[in-house]
Design an enzyme around this catalytic site. Structure first.
Site, PDB file in Angstrom:
ATOM      1  N   LYS A  92      44.409  31.906  38.119  1.00  0.00           N
ATOM      2  CA  LYS A  92      43.380  32.840  38.630  1.00  0.00           C
ATOM      3  C   LYS A  92      44.039  34.188  38.945  1.00  0.00           C
ATOM      4  CE  LYS A  92      40.615  34.750  41.972  1.00  0.00           C
ATOM      5  NZ  LYS A  92      40.910  35.861  42.897  1.00  0.00           N
ATOM      6  N   HIS A 150      47.517  41.749  51.395  1.00  0.00           N
ATOM      7  CA  HIS A 150      46.106  41.627  51.057  1.00  0.00           C
ATOM      8  C   HIS A 150      45.236  42.107  52.213  1.00  0.00           C
ATOM      9  CE1 HIS A 150      43.234  39.862  48.273  1.00  0.00           C
ATOM     10  NE2 HIS A 150      42.523  39.544  49.345  1.00  0.00           N
ATOM     11  N   GLU A 196      38.232  43.374  44.013  1.00  0.00           N
ATOM     12  CA  GLU A 196      39.251  42.777  44.894  1.00  0.00           C
ATOM     13  C   GLU A 196      40.342  43.784  45.250  1.00  0.00           C
ATOM     14  OE1 GLU A 196      40.481  38.807  43.843  1.00  0.00           O
ATOM     15  OE2 GLU A 196      42.333  38.997  44.979  1.00  0.00           O
ATOM     16  N   ASP A 244      34.137  41.213  26.817  1.00  0.00           N
ATOM     17  CA  ASP A 244      33.439  40.018  27.304  1.00  0.00           C
ATOM     18  C   ASP A 244      34.357  39.238  28.251  1.00  0.00           C
ATOM     19  OD1 ASP A 244      32.230  37.546  27.611  1.00  0.00           O
ATOM     20  OD2 ASP A 244      31.545  37.433  25.533  1.00  0.00           O
TER      21      ASP A 244
HETATM   22  C1  MEV Z   1      44.162  35.867  44.867  1.00  0.00           C
HETATM   23  O1  MEV Z   1      43.071  36.561  44.310  1.00  0.00           O
HETATM   24  C2  MEV Z   1      45.134  35.429  43.796  1.00  0.00           C
HETATM   25  C3  MEV Z   1      46.255  34.524  44.286  1.00  0.00           C
HETATM   26  O2  MEV Z   1      45.706  33.389  44.945  1.00  0.00           O
HETATM   27  C4  MEV Z   1      47.046  34.096  43.070  1.00  0.00           C
HETATM   28  C5  MEV Z   1      48.099  33.054  43.368  1.00  0.00           C
HETATM   29  O3  MEV Z   1      47.951  32.284  44.346  1.00  0.00           O
HETATM   30  O4  MEV Z   1      49.059  32.975  42.582  1.00  0.00           O
HETATM   31  C6  MEV Z   1      47.134  35.219  45.287  1.00  0.00           C
END
Ligand code: MEV
Length: 424
Positions: free
Chosen positions: A260, A374, A82, A276
């Site tokens: 995430k 991004h 990513e 792991d």
């Molecule tokens: C993207 O990989 C991760 C995000 O969605 C985390 C978040 O929304 O806090 C940007």
């Protein structure tokens, strides 16, 4: 080894220049640099790692800069597909270091192994007998791993639990093992196997499952950092981050995405070091739900100066030895770059990366939005997908960023018009 992880302009260098800087700072050998450059893993090694091997899959390995954890600087290897993850972690670590960096406290490497005991006629008597024979049972477990015991680790205790399932009432024995610098699954599972017969005798039940639990509640890191309001962009940004955190802690749809983002950083380091990833990911999410509803793993508050204080407790079962780490040269090298000498030091850094990643995502989300940064980085991927090569990649990506249209079609149009101009 003491050095500063603050390397101005690192991202603008070529990969060769970056390798040179890292090699000089960390005293890497020529062989180490060659591993980074070519990632030569022999088919023999790959064949040991998994079954039915037909090839290998490469991921980019980047270095996050600026990390200071418990007063020490680290360069952090991160393997991820990513874009923007490494840049975001480095940026947040740069903000954190203004106020001294990250503080992290490790609980110790206590790993839980579960024995599921079924068909027990008298659960209370079975529990009493297991408790009465605790020392003998711990000795049986420890007899399987002299090396770990000599290092001061080994099975230290067990807890008993009764779980009412749909098929039966289960008596659970949770063996608590100090696995020191190992991830621990092999050591714990071997101990559980050794206990089976004696536990069946004592409980007059049947031992069914004998397996580590990835709900690693006794192997956690508590990490925190202060992020100054000025470097975040002012008071309003602090307030907005607090609202974003509030939602993550109150709503599972947002909480999952928020967590995430934390795992974007954590898994990249775990992946780079051959640990792991699934155990870490599963453990993090179950920990987020440990009080009965799914919560944000991190917490944010404002201190008296109006700065943002981020903190997080997260389970991290990370090993420095065993499994793929022993055989894969890049995993070994990633650990060498990280320069850690214990699971404790390792887990503390990984937790700091998770918190940094989270802060960076929140800061972007509450200000310019995540897509701007991004997509700017993603523009390079799109340029390549559209057929750009070599120097074209950066040029096409920059062109798309300037025009504000970062799409496959735009990249194609830019490439086509360049070809027309060149008369190709
Ligand atoms: C993207 O990989 C991760 C995000 O969605 C985390 C978040 O929304 O806090 C940007």
């Amino acid at each position: 080894m003491s050095f500063s992880s603050r390397i101005p302009n690192f991202h603008n260098k070529s990969a060769d220049e970056r390798r040179k800087i890292i090699a000089e700072l960390l005293h890497l050998s020529e062989d180490d640099v060659a591993i980074l450059k070519r990632e030569e893993v022999s088919e023999d090694v790959l064949d040991i790692m998994i079954e039915n091997v037909i090839g290998k899959l490469s991921l980019p390995l980047g270095i996050a800069t600026n990390f200071k954890v418990n007063g020490k600087d680290y360069l952090v290897p991160m393997a991820t597909e990513e874009s923007s993850v490494v840049a975001a972690a480095s940026h947040a670590a740069k903000i954190a270091r203004i106020k001294g960096g990250f503080t992290a406290v490790y609980s110790g490497s206590f790993t839980i192994g579960q024995l599921q005991i079924c068909r027990v006629k008298d659960i209370e008597t079975a529990k009493e007998r297991l408790m009465a024979y605790k020392l003998e049972l711990l000795e049986i477990a420890n007899s399987t791993n002299e090396i770990l015991c000599n290092l001061g680790g080994g099975a230290k205790d067990f807890e008993l639990k009764t779980i009412q399932g749909n098929q039966d009432t289960y008596l659970l024995l949770h063996l608590i093992v100090d696995v020191k610098d190992a991830m621990g699954a092999n050591a714990v599972n071997t101990m559980l196997e050794a206990l089976k017969l004696r536990v069946e005798e004592l409980t007059e039940g049947i031992v069914l499952l004998r397996i580590i639990s990835n709900h690693a509640t006794k192997r956690t890191v508590k990490v925190s950092a202060v992020f100054s309001k000025e470097s975040l962009g002012g008071e309003e940004i602090v307030e907005r981050i607090l609202c974003a955190y509030d939602l993550a802690d109150s709503d599972i749809y947002r909480g999952t995405t928020h967590n995430k983002g934390i795992m974007n950083g954590i898994i990249a380091v775990v992946q780079a070091t051959g640990n792991d990833t699934r155990a870490i990911e599963a453990g993090a999410h179950s920990f987020a739900a440990k009080d009965g509803s799914y919560k944000s793993l991190s917490k944010y508050e404002k201190n008296a100066e109006g700065d943002l204080v981020g903190s997080m407790e997260i389970p991290l079962s990370l090993g420095l030895l065993g499994g793929a780490i022993n055989v894969h040269p890049t995993y070994k090298l990633a650990l060498k770059i990280l320069g850690v000498s214990s699971s404790e030091e390792f887990a503390n850094i990984v937790a700091a990366v998770g918190l940094a990643q989270n802060l960076a995502a929140l800061r972007a989300l509450v200000s310019e939005g995540i897509q701007q940064g991004h997509m700017a980085l993603h523009a390079r991927n799109i340029a390549v997908t559209a057929g750009a090569e070599g120097e074209e990649i950066e040029r096409v990506a920059n062109n798309m960023i300037k025009s504000g249209s970062i799409t496959y079609d735009s990249a194609k149009k830019i490439l086509d018009s360049e070809k027309v101009n060149k008369g190709v």
